[in-house]
Design a protein around this motif. Structure first.
Motif, PDB file in Angstrom:
ATOM      1  N   SER A 254       0.828  -1.200   0.000  1.00 22.85           N
ATOM      2  CA  SER A 254       0.000   0.000   0.000  1.00 22.85           C
ATOM      3  C   SER A 254       0.866   1.256   0.000  1.00 22.85           C
ATOM      4  N   SER A 255       0.371   2.312  -0.626  1.00 18.85           N
ATOM      5  CA  SER A 255       1.086   3.586  -0.598  1.00 18.85           C
ATOM      6  C   SER A 255       0.934   4.265   0.768  1.00 18.85           C
ATOM      7  N   ARG A 256      -0.072   3.851   1.533  1.00 14.46           N
ATOM      8  CA  ARG A 256      -0.303   4.388   2.881  1.00 14.46           C
ATOM      9  C   ARG A 256      -0.494   3.217   3.840  1.00 14.46           C
TER      10      ARG A 256
ATOM     11  N   LEU B  61      -2.473   3.616   7.363  1.00 16.88           N
ATOM     12  CA  LEU B  61      -3.910   3.793   7.166  1.00 16.88           C
ATOM     13  C   LEU B  61      -4.544   2.479   6.717  1.00 16.88           C
TER      14      LEU B  61
END
Length: 79
Positions: A32-34, A37
């Protein structure tokens, strides 16, 4: 990135197989890029649904509860 989480036994939940949400969500969110979160949302979904789809994305048909959970705004909650 690795997240540590304590698993609490919930004896009042009968007939539900316990899964390691932290490990499953760490893998699910690994690309995931985040990731923080993603991990937080995934863990909430895992705790409620007692499942996490395989892989790092997609495969939500493996866990309908996970796939159908929505945010207050009507968007998919679970990564």
């Amino acid at each position: 990135m690795y997240f540590q989480m304590n698993i609490i036994e919930q004896p009042w939940i009968q007939g539900v197989e316990a899964i390691d949400c932290a490990a499953k969500c760490n893998y699910r969110c690994s690309k995931s890029s985040r990731p923080r979160l993603c991990f937080r949302a995934c863990n909430t979904c895992c705790q409620r649904c007692h499942c996490v789809p395989s892989g790092t994305s997609g495969n939500k048909d493996e866990c309908p509860c996970y796939a159908n959970m929505k945010t207050h705004g009507g968007r998919p909650k679970c990564p």
